[in-house]
Motif scaffolding. Structure first.
Motif, PDB file in Angstrom:
ATOM      1  N   ALA A 212       0.832  -1.211   0.000  1.00 42.54           N
ATOM      2  CA  ALA A 212       0.000   0.000   0.000  1.00 42.54           C
ATOM      3  C   ALA A 212       0.867   1.263   0.000  1.00 42.54           C
ATOM      4  CB  ALA A 212      -0.924  -0.005   1.216  1.00 42.54           C
ATOM      5  N   HIS A 213       1.918   1.261   0.790  1.00 43.10           N
ATOM      6  CA  HIS A 213       2.787   2.437   0.881  1.00 43.10           C
ATOM      7  C   HIS A 213       3.592   2.635  -0.403  1.00 43.10           C
ATOM      8  CE1 HIS A 213       1.692   2.958   5.026  1.00 43.10           C
ATOM      9  NE2 HIS A 213       2.066   1.720   5.315  1.00 43.10           N
ATOM     10  N   LEU A 214       4.032   1.519  -0.998  1.00 41.94           N
ATOM     11  CA  LEU A 214       4.758   1.618  -2.271  1.00 41.94           C
ATOM     12  C   LEU A 214       3.838   2.145  -3.376  1.00 41.94           C
ATOM     13  CD1 LEU A 214       6.744  -1.756  -2.114  1.00 41.94           C
ATOM     14  CD2 LEU A 214       7.782   0.525  -2.098  1.00 41.94           C
ATOM     15  N   ALA A 215       2.619   1.604  -3.419  1.00 39.63           N
ATOM     16  CA  ALA A 215       1.663   2.001  -4.467  1.00 39.63           C
ATOM     17  C   ALA A 215       1.345   3.497  -4.408  1.00 39.63           C
ATOM     18  CB  ALA A 215       0.385   1.183  -4.355  1.00 39.63           C
ATOM     19  N   GLN A 216       1.325   4.050  -3.211  1.00 41.84           N
ATOM     20  CA  GLN A 216       1.025   5.480  -3.062  1.00 41.84           C
ATOM     21  C   GLN A 216       2.125   6.370  -3.653  1.00 41.84           C
ATOM     22  OE1 GLN A 216       0.420   5.976   1.149  1.00 41.84           O
ATOM     23  NE2 GLN A 216      -1.514   4.834   1.131  1.00 41.84           N
ATOM     24  N   MET A 217       3.310   5.816  -3.824  1.00 38.66           N
ATOM     25  CA  MET A 217       4.439   6.624  -4.306  1.00 38.66           C
ATOM     26  C   MET A 217       4.683   6.497  -5.810  1.00 38.66           C
ATOM     27  SD  MET A 217       7.232   6.344  -1.232  1.00 38.66           S
ATOM     28  CE  MET A 217       7.255   4.582  -1.049  1.00 38.66           C
ATOM     29  N   ILE A 218       3.789   5.782  -6.516  1.00 42.16           N
ATOM     30  CA  ILE A 218       3.986   5.592  -7.955  1.00 42.16           C
ATOM     31  C   ILE A 218       4.001   6.929  -8.701  1.00 42.16           C
ATOM     32  CG2 ILE A 218       2.828   4.740 -10.043  1.00 42.16           C
ATOM     33  CD1 ILE A 218       2.106   2.211  -8.469  1.00 42.16           C
ATOM     34  N   LEU A 219       3.235   7.889  -8.215  1.00 45.65           N
ATOM     35  CA  LEU A 219       3.173   9.196  -8.887  1.00 45.65           C
ATOM     36  C   LEU A 219       4.062  10.251  -8.235  1.00 45.65           C
ATOM     37  CD1 LEU A 219      -0.611   9.508  -9.859  1.00 45.65           C
ATOM     38  CD2 LEU A 219       1.330   8.844 -11.277  1.00 45.65           C
ATOM     39  N   ASN A 220       4.961   9.827  -7.363  1.00 45.23           N
ATOM     40  CA  ASN A 220       5.878  10.795  -6.752  1.00 45.23           C
ATOM     41  C   ASN A 220       6.713  11.469  -7.856  1.00 45.23           C
ATOM     42  OD1 ASN A 220       8.492  11.725  -5.370  1.00 45.23           O
ATOM     43  ND2 ASN A 220       7.230  11.121  -3.637  1.00 45.23           N
ATOM     44  N   PRO A 221       6.927  12.772  -7.775  1.00 47.24           N
ATOM     45  CA  PRO A 221       7.674  13.451  -8.846  1.00 47.24           C
ATOM     46  C   PRO A 221       9.152  13.057  -8.946  1.00 47.24           C
ATOM     47  CG  PRO A 221       7.130  14.994  -7.071  1.00 47.24           C
ATOM     48  CD  PRO A 221       6.391  13.736  -6.786  1.00 47.24           C
ATOM     49  N   ASP A 222       9.704  12.441  -7.906  1.00 48.18           N
ATOM     50  CA  ASP A 222      11.121  12.080  -7.932  1.00 48.18           C
ATOM     51  C   ASP A 222      11.324  10.800  -8.753  1.00 48.18           C
ATOM     52  OD1 ASP A 222      13.918  12.528  -6.615  1.00 48.18           O
ATOM     53  OD2 ASP A 222      13.497  10.394  -6.349  1.00 48.18           O
ATOM     54  N   VAL A 248      -2.087  -5.735  -7.630  1.00 47.33           N
ATOM     55  CA  VAL A 248      -3.178  -5.145  -8.427  1.00 47.33           C
ATOM     56  C   VAL A 248      -4.259  -4.550  -7.519  1.00 47.33           C
ATOM     57  CG1 VAL A 248      -5.074  -5.693 -10.003  1.00 47.33           C
ATOM     58  CG2 VAL A 248      -2.788  -6.599 -10.444  1.00 47.33           C
ATOM     59  N   GLU A 249      -4.531  -5.236  -6.419  1.00 48.15           N
ATOM     60  CA  GLU A 249      -5.572  -4.760  -5.477  1.00 48.15           C
ATOM     61  C   GLU A 249      -5.201  -3.442  -4.804  1.00 48.15           C
ATOM     62  OE1 GLU A 249      -6.132  -8.157  -2.956  1.00 48.15           O
ATOM     63  OE2 GLU A 249      -7.120  -9.289  -4.560  1.00 48.15           O
ATOM     64  N   ALA A 250      -3.934  -3.061  -4.890  1.00 43.71           N
ATOM     65  CA  ALA A 250      -3.518  -1.760  -4.342  1.00 43.71           C
ATOM     66  C   ALA A 250      -3.848  -0.627  -5.313  1.00 43.71           C
ATOM     67  CB  ALA A 250      -2.026  -1.776  -4.040  1.00 43.71           C
ATOM     68  N   GLU A 251      -4.634  -0.968  -6.347  1.00 45.53           N
ATOM     69  CA  GLU A 251      -5.140   0.012  -7.321  1.00 45.53           C
ATOM     70  C   GLU A 251      -4.008   0.735  -8.053  1.00 45.53           C
ATOM     71  OE1 GLU A 251      -7.980   2.491  -5.318  1.00 45.53           O
ATOM     72  OE2 GLU A 251      -9.360   0.839  -4.975  1.00 45.53           O
ATOM     73  N   VAL A 256      -0.296   3.412 -12.894  1.00 44.83           N
ATOM     74  CA  VAL A 256       1.056   3.011 -13.295  1.00 44.83           C
ATOM     75  C   VAL A 256       1.312   3.266 -14.789  1.00 44.83           C
ATOM     76  CG1 VAL A 256       0.563   0.587 -13.887  1.00 44.83           C
ATOM     77  CG2 VAL A 256       2.787   1.201 -12.925  1.00 44.83           C
ATOM     78  N   LEU A 257       0.242   3.358 -15.572  1.00 45.81           N
ATOM     79  CA  LEU A 257       0.408   3.580 -17.013  1.00 45.81           C
ATOM     80  C   LEU A 257       1.005   4.951 -17.317  1.00 45.81           C
ATOM     81  CD1 LEU A 257      -2.920   2.005 -18.389  1.00 45.81           C
ATOM     82  CD2 LEU A 257      -0.723   0.903 -17.981  1.00 45.81           C
TER      83      LEU A 257
END
Length: 509
Positions: A212-222, A248-251, A256-257
């Motif tokens: 869950a914590h990793l998935a939240q950072m997919i859109l981090n600007p860094d 996948v369940e972490a939405e 990610v695309l």
């Protein structure tokens, strides 16, 4: 000697030690100095300075050792053999934050080179101390400890398990929630290194709540953080259907695309890898990716980059297409075949060409419609030339041959097959002739075209073993035509006619 003179001697000694460690630390930053320092026995001179009464001397000595050990495994081995590790571990627990960072750097520099050197760090009890450092107040200490733990874990499952057993995973998950970007990066990288070896290790990371914590950072600007986050999720998802479904369940879709369009090439590559690791498991997971627009996004990504950055995307399309006719058709509709054909033709590296060949074979192997979609892009002659080229790697030859067979066995698009009658080696030729023998009996237009294009003539020239499968295919083709037509196009028929002319007695009135 007065007290003042005694103090001056001590000051000079301290100044000399300080200058020495600072100079060594500075010299160790340049590769050309390393061998000279090693030959001068600098390791044995630095070792006692790790226990110096002056903290800055201790820290600089540790920094110098780290830089030397970082350079090559011989110097790292010298740190181990010089019994320096126990001193570092002891001081790591006792000293200030500056020393802790320097000591963790030495452990990382030693452990990165080989499993044996990493095991030496484990054997001297460093893991427990490094894990305690993950709870330090100073983010720099946490970062240095996480980095060292990741470098130990990356070698193999046993070392990774040792890091897990020391209690590192929950604390690394806490580290990725800290505000400092550098700490987040290193902690995510360490979680990736732990997860990659086995489903059990990946499950440990999952159980600590990492996804869950990793998935939240997919859109981090860094960009560097995104690289590590996507890598960690890939290393978790690759092991099993259950783990892939948890990711996948972490939405993560469709979020990610967006990473497939990132400016950073390695963010693109790691995003493609994550999607590939999910798609490979089941048709259902692949369908989910198709529904989210993932296939079209990956195809666009392949078109926007070159070399190894393309590789996971190419493989992802192959995995999706392999699952079912419908999924392969989704790749075709999204214009995946022309893009894969481009990769096959323009990529210089054989392993990338091999992946493209494999993916095209997976698309074309389902039905005549699928095979035609591949054949019309003029891919088959390219595959044939790669298969027959002596410059192609063995893997590329094998994958090209398999792809050709997969496509040919379903292909009923005769214009794409006909050139193979002239160029293909015998082991491929039989599949080509076999397809003609299936199509011609049911298509009068194709039968006529086969004669006028020279195909029937070419078939008569093929030398097949009596009773072989190839001979049966040739007989089936010949049975589609009147006997005199077959004779007309058979080798030597013109000579037979000329003989008849020679022996013919005209009627004379």
């Amino acid at each position: 000697m007065s007290q003042r003179q005694v103090l001056q001697v001590f000051e000079q000694y301290q100044k000399a030690r300080t200058q020495f460690v600072q100079m060594v630390a500075e010299l160790a930053t340049r590769p050309q100095n390393i061998e000279t320092l090693q030959n001068a026995g600098v390791m044995s001179l630095l070792r006692p300075l790790l226990l110096d009464v002056v903290p800055t001397i201790q820290q600089t000595a540790a920094l110098a050792l780290g830089r030397l050990a970082n350079y090559n495994d011989d110097l790292a081995e010298a740190v181990v053999k010089g019994d320096i590790l126990p001193q570092l571990v002891y001081s790591l627990a006792e000293q200030n934050r500056f020393y802790k960072k320097a000591a963790a750097f030495v452990l990382r520099a030693v452990g990165k080179h080989s499993p044996q050197l990493a095991q030496a760090i484990v054997d001297c009890g460093a893991l427990d101390t490094l894990v305690i450092c993950l709870e330090d107040f100073d983010p720099g200490v946490k970062e240095a400890a996480a980095w060292a733990l990741g470098y130990i874990a990356r070698h193999n499952a046993e070392l990774s398990q040792a890091v897990v057993d020391a209690g590192a995973v929950p604390l690394l998950v806490l580290c990725i929630q800290e505000p400092e970007i550098a700490l987040k990066r290193i902690a995510a990288s360490a979680l990736s290194d732990i997860s990659k070896h086995s489903p059990e290790l990946a499950q440990t990371v999952v159980d600590a709540g990492a996804i869950a914590h990793l998935a939240q950072m997919i859109l981090n600007p860094d960009a560097k953080l995104k690289r590590q986050v996507l890598s960690a999720l890939s290393q978790i998802a690759k092991h099993s259907v259950d783990l892939a479904e948890m990711v996948v369940e972490a939405e993560i879709f469709p979020v990610v695309l967006t990473c497939l369009k990132d400016k950073d090439e390695y963010v693109k590559k790691n995003a493609s890898t994550l999607i590939r690791e999910i798609a490979k498991h089941t048709p259902e997971l692949s369908q989910l990716i198709v529904n989210a627009g993932g296939v079209a996004a990956v195809i666009d990504c392949i078109g926007s980059c070159r070399g190894n950055i393309r590789l996971p995307g190419i493989m992802m399309l192959g995995y999706v297409a392999a699952h079912s006719e419908n999924l392969a058709m989704a790749v075709i509709i999204s214009k995946g075949v022309p893009q894969l054909s481009v990769c096959l033709s323009e990529e210089p590296e054989d392993h990338i060409k091999a992946a493209a060949a494999w993916a095209l074979g997976q698309i074309g192997r389902h039905t005549p419609e699928h095979a035609r979609a591949v054949a019309v892009t003029n891919t088959l002659p390219v595959l044939l030339s790669l298969y027959m080229s002596t410059e192609s790697s063995e893997d590329l030859q094998v994958k090209s041959k398999k792809a050709i067979k997969n496509i040919l066995q379903k292909c009923t698009y005769l214009p794409a097959l006909e050139p193979f009658l002239y160029d293909a080696p015998p082991n491929i030729l039989k599949h080509v002739v076999g397809q003609f023998s299936k199509v011609l009996p049911h298509d009068s237009k194709a039968r006529r075209l086969f004669v006028t294009s020279g195909g029937l003539k070419k078939v008569q020239e093929i030398k097949a073993e009596p009773g072989s499968l190839l001979q049966e295919y040739i007989n089936s083709i010949n049975n589609c035509y009147p006997e005199e037509i077959v004779r007309y196009y058979s080798p030597g028929y013109s000579d037979t006619l000329l003989q008849r002319v020679d022996s013919y007695q005209p009627l004379i009135n």
